[in-house]
Design an enzyme around this catalytic site. Structure first.
Site, PDB file in Angstrom:
ATOM      1  N   ARG A   1      60.629  40.884  52.163  1.00 37.02           N
ATOM      2  CA  ARG A   1      59.991  39.468  53.400  1.00 37.02           C
ATOM      3  C   ARG A   1      60.338  38.298  54.188  1.00 37.02           C
ATOM      4  O   ARG A   1      59.869  37.528  54.610  1.00 37.02           O
ATOM      5  CB  ARG A   1      58.181  38.752  52.428  1.00 37.02           C
TER       6      ARG A   1
ATOM      7  N   GLY B   1      55.632  41.263  39.285  1.00 37.54           N
ATOM      8  CA  GLY B   1      55.453  42.211  38.021  1.00 37.54           C
ATOM      9  C   GLY B   1      54.325  41.516  37.391  1.00 37.54           C
ATOM     10  O   GLY B   1      54.800  42.138  36.443  1.00 37.54           O
TER      11      GLY B   1
ATOM     12  N   GLU C   1      51.534  42.619  37.825  1.00 39.75           N
ATOM     13  CA  GLU C   1      50.483  43.735  36.904  1.00 39.75           C
ATOM     14  C   GLU C   1      51.423  44.294  35.840  1.00 39.75           C
ATOM     15  O   GLU C   1      50.809  45.231  35.570  1.00 39.75           O
ATOM     16  CB  GLU C   1      50.090  44.154  38.399  1.00 39.75           C
TER      17      GLU C   1
ATOM     18  N   ASN D   1      49.422  34.913  38.481  1.00 38.23           N
ATOM     19  CA  ASN D   1      48.101  35.693  37.015  1.00 38.23           C
ATOM     20  C   ASN D   1      48.606  35.827  35.830  1.00 38.23           C
ATOM     21  O   ASN D   1      49.735  36.246  35.541  1.00 38.23           O
ATOM     22  CB  ASN D   1      47.011  36.738  37.719  1.00 38.23           C
TER      23      ASN D   1
ATOM     24  N   ASP E   1      42.963  38.237  37.997  1.00 40.03           N
ATOM     25  CA  ASP E   1      43.880  38.239  39.128  1.00 40.03           C
ATOM     26  C   ASP E   1      44.659  37.234  40.264  1.00 40.03           C
ATOM     27  O   ASP E   1      44.194  37.987  41.643  1.00 40.03           O
ATOM     28  CB  ASP E   1      44.403  39.838  39.675  1.00 40.03           C
TER      29      ASP E   1
ATOM     30  N   ASP F   1      45.552  35.037  41.616  1.00 36.93           N
ATOM     31  CA  ASP F   1      47.422  34.480  41.796  1.00 36.93           C
ATOM     32  C   ASP F   1      47.392  33.198  42.058  1.00 36.93           C
ATOM     33  O   ASP F   1      46.189  32.722  42.375  1.00 36.93           O
ATOM     34  CB  ASP F   1      47.659  35.163  42.403  1.00 36.93           C
TER      35      ASP F   1
ATOM     36  N   ARG G   1      43.503  32.636  46.922  1.00 37.42           N
ATOM     37  CA  ARG G   1      42.816  34.065  46.222  1.00 37.42           C
ATOM     38  C   ARG G   1      41.607  33.453  45.774  1.00 37.42           C
ATOM     39  O   ARG G   1      40.715  33.808  46.549  1.00 37.42           O
ATOM     40  CB  ARG G   1      43.783  34.630  45.637  1.00 37.42           C
TER      41      ARG G   1
ATOM     42  N   ASN H   1      45.014  36.574  51.060  1.00 35.89           N
ATOM     43  CA  ASN H   1      46.101  37.022  50.178  1.00 35.89           C
ATOM     44  C   ASN H   1      46.877  36.283  51.230  1.00 35.89           C
ATOM     45  O   ASN H   1      47.493  35.188  51.068  1.00 35.89           O
ATOM     46  CB  ASN H   1      45.864  38.423  50.531  1.00 35.89           C
TER      47      ASN H   1
HETATM   48 CA    CA Z   1      48.693  39.358  40.750  1.00 36.21          CA
END
Ligand code: CA
Ligand code: CA
Length: 557
Positions: free
Chosen positions: A131, A191, A193, A260, A302, A304, A329, A392
């Protein structure tokens, strides 16, 4: 000839003026939002407003905007990066390369490449992207997918230092643009997830030495540990830090969002799960937390809390308040007093929300719907927003003249139920069963939102949602891109489309604007990829060519 002279001239000026033209001091970073001749920070200023005081390009003449150069990145994996610009040189990153580009001509000056062992890429959930970079004192700082922070010499692209943050085999990766605040390079990890324990780190810009690490999930006995089950859940508790924080230099506080809790299934980790899905106000020199606010306690799916924190001074009841604005989110737009973390407003900015009916301003907690309560009891329910959220990662912009926040919102839900899950190293750590993905006819909407009410003053619906950043200017313009390739300028007050250009791929990048020799330029990267392109299953994107390019536009005259 002119090109060669320009490049040599820029560097000669650096030598003649001491190191001022090449070395960016902390003061330059603090002033970045006020100095349209350069772009030194993620978000076009520590406040991440993505607002420019430039008005040469405005509503009356934007239709004369034409491309002046393009630069091919050779990257087919998605160009989400925000360009930086200093001393007539543009710096642009992909997950595998860093480029220095002559900003006047688009000619490449140097490139630095990263090679990855394919094994390192197994735990990149949502696109092999980067990014952007940060800059200070002649060095450019960036992160790598295989968990390194590196510093490059801005003149040559040569590596000055390279520091490993942690082991990618634990599920960590890095896509974030670092933040340089109070002389410290700060970088976060992805990470959650894959069952990581999240953290944020500070590095010495000179040597790359680690100065501090702030764990976002406490170990037993540490503050917040009573919000986790009394087992080993905290070890894989998530709380990643994958988007760049903002900074208030007067308060000396960095505002950084956390991701999350792991796993996604909330029923196996009873409690609020601090400090996941939160914003942390941090002292950049030490990594100490001054205050925190949790957007989504016991985050159900999730949501986040990583989305950008936009800083502004808002008038409220005759008082000027130093606030932080955050479109989560979870579908709520939060306005928080950034001096102390007190919640001032939290209103839905999405059209459809089923997970909560509001946020209690006294406690700061969401008011869970019966739907969410049924879900927490183990049932399949229809939850809106879904995992991709009401917005998002794609950053919004705030225009202090209109007082509006411009955001590419998402309108999606899903039929979902909790499911059993066990942590396995390097395996997806979800624990939810998705019966159906749901979308409104218009999956995304560019909205001009009143921060205090969440209501949209105007809206531009999109069948294919946009994952492009937004830019706004004193020329009363809003710029944003589409995954089908269009780069568009809108009237900041009405949302009327004023200009559009079809780029060669899909835009998921972050537009910026800047000035050189009295002329205003607008730059954006086009190159499709990222989470929606990979996981969205949207057939309408099938024919969008991959392959990135940086585009720079100016008025034809
Ligand atoms: Ca996430
Ligand atoms: Ca600037």
């Amino acid at each position: 000839m002119i090109r060669a002279f320009f490049v040599a001239g820029a560097f000669a000026a650096g030598l003649l003026g001491g190191v001022s033209a090449l070395a960016q001091s902390s003061a330059d970073l603090i002033n970045d939002h006020r100095t349209p001749g350069d772009v030194l920070t993620y978000g076009m200023g520590y406040n991440q407003q993505r607002y420019s005081p430039l008005a040469h390009i405005n509503r009356g003449n934007v239709k004369r905007l034409v491309p002046v150069w393009t630069f091919a990145t050779g990257n087919a994996l998605g160009d989400e990066s925000q360009p930086l610009l200093h001393g007539g040189v543009m710096y642009f990153t992909t997950s595998r390369s860093t480029f220095a580009i002559d900003a006047a001509t688009g000619k490449g000056l140097w490139r630095h490449d990263i090679e990855y062992d394919p094994d390192t890429l197994r735990t990149i959930c949502c696109g092999q992207v980067n990014r952007g970079a940060a800059i200070l004192d002649g060095k450019l700082f960036r992160t790598t997918l295989d968990m390194h922070v590196i510093a490059l010499d801005v003149k040559t692209g040569k590596e000055v230092w390279k520091t490993q943050s942690d082991d990618y085999k634990l599920g960590y990766s890095m896509t974030v643009a670092p933040l340089v605040a109070n002389g410290v390079v700060i970088a976060g990890v992805a990470g959650a997830e894959f069952g990581v324990r999240g953290y944020l780190e500070g590095y010495d810009p000179e040597s790359g030495k680690k100065l501090w690490r702030l764990w976002t999930v406490p170990a037993p006995g540490e503050p917040g540990s009573d919000t986790w089950p009394k087992n080993d859940a905290w070890k894989v508790g998530g709380g990643s830090t994958w988007l760049t924080g903002s900074y208030d230099p007067e308060l000396d506080l960095v505002y950084w969002g956390t991701g999350n809790p792991g796993p996604w299934n909330p029923t196996v980790r009873a409690g609020d799960n601090l400090y996941t899905s939160s914003v942390l106000a941090i002292r950049p020199k030490t990594g100490q937390v001054a205050w925190h606010y949790q957007f989504t306690p016991n985050d159900p799916i999730d949501f986040d809390g990583n989305n950008e924190m936009i800083l502004a001074d808002l008038k409220q009841g005759g008082q000027t308040r130093r606030v932080l604005m955050h479109a989560d989110r979870n579908g709520f737009l939060y306005v928080i007093d950034r001096t102390n973390g007190r919640l001032l407003a939290a209103n839905a900015f999405v059209d459809k929300m089923t997970w909560a009916s509001g946020v209690d301003l006294k406690t700061g907690r969401p008011i869970l719907s019966q739907t969410t309560k049924d879900y927490l009891a183990g049932n399949e329910v229809e939850l809106w927003p879904a995992v991709s959220g009401g917005k998002n990662w794609q950053p919004a912009a705030y225009n202090p003249e209109t007082g509006l926040l411009y955001a590419n919102t998402l309108e999606g839900g899903w039929l979902v139920a909790p499911a059993p899950i066990e942590h396995k190293p390097r395996a997806i750590f979800f624990g939810v069963k998705v019966a159906k993905r749901l979308w409104s006819d218009d999956r995304g909407i560019l909205k001009a939102i009143d921060p205090m009410t969440g209501k949209a003053k105007w809206r531009v619906p999109r069948a294919v949602p946009s994952y492009s950043g937004v830019l706004t200017t004193a020329g009363k313009l809003v710029f944003s891109g589409a995954m089908t390739g269009e780069f568009t300028a809108y009237d900041a007050e009405t949302g009327a489309k004023l200009w559009e250009f079809q780029t060669q791929s899909g835009i998921i990048g972050q537009p910026v604007t800047w000035e050189r020799d009295g002329k205003q330029y607008v730059t954006v990267a086009s190159g499709i990829g990222g989470v929606y392109h990979i996981h969205g299953g949207d057939a309408r994107l099938r024919n969008v060519p991959t392959g990135g390019a940086v585009w720079t536009f100016a008025l034809f005259d």
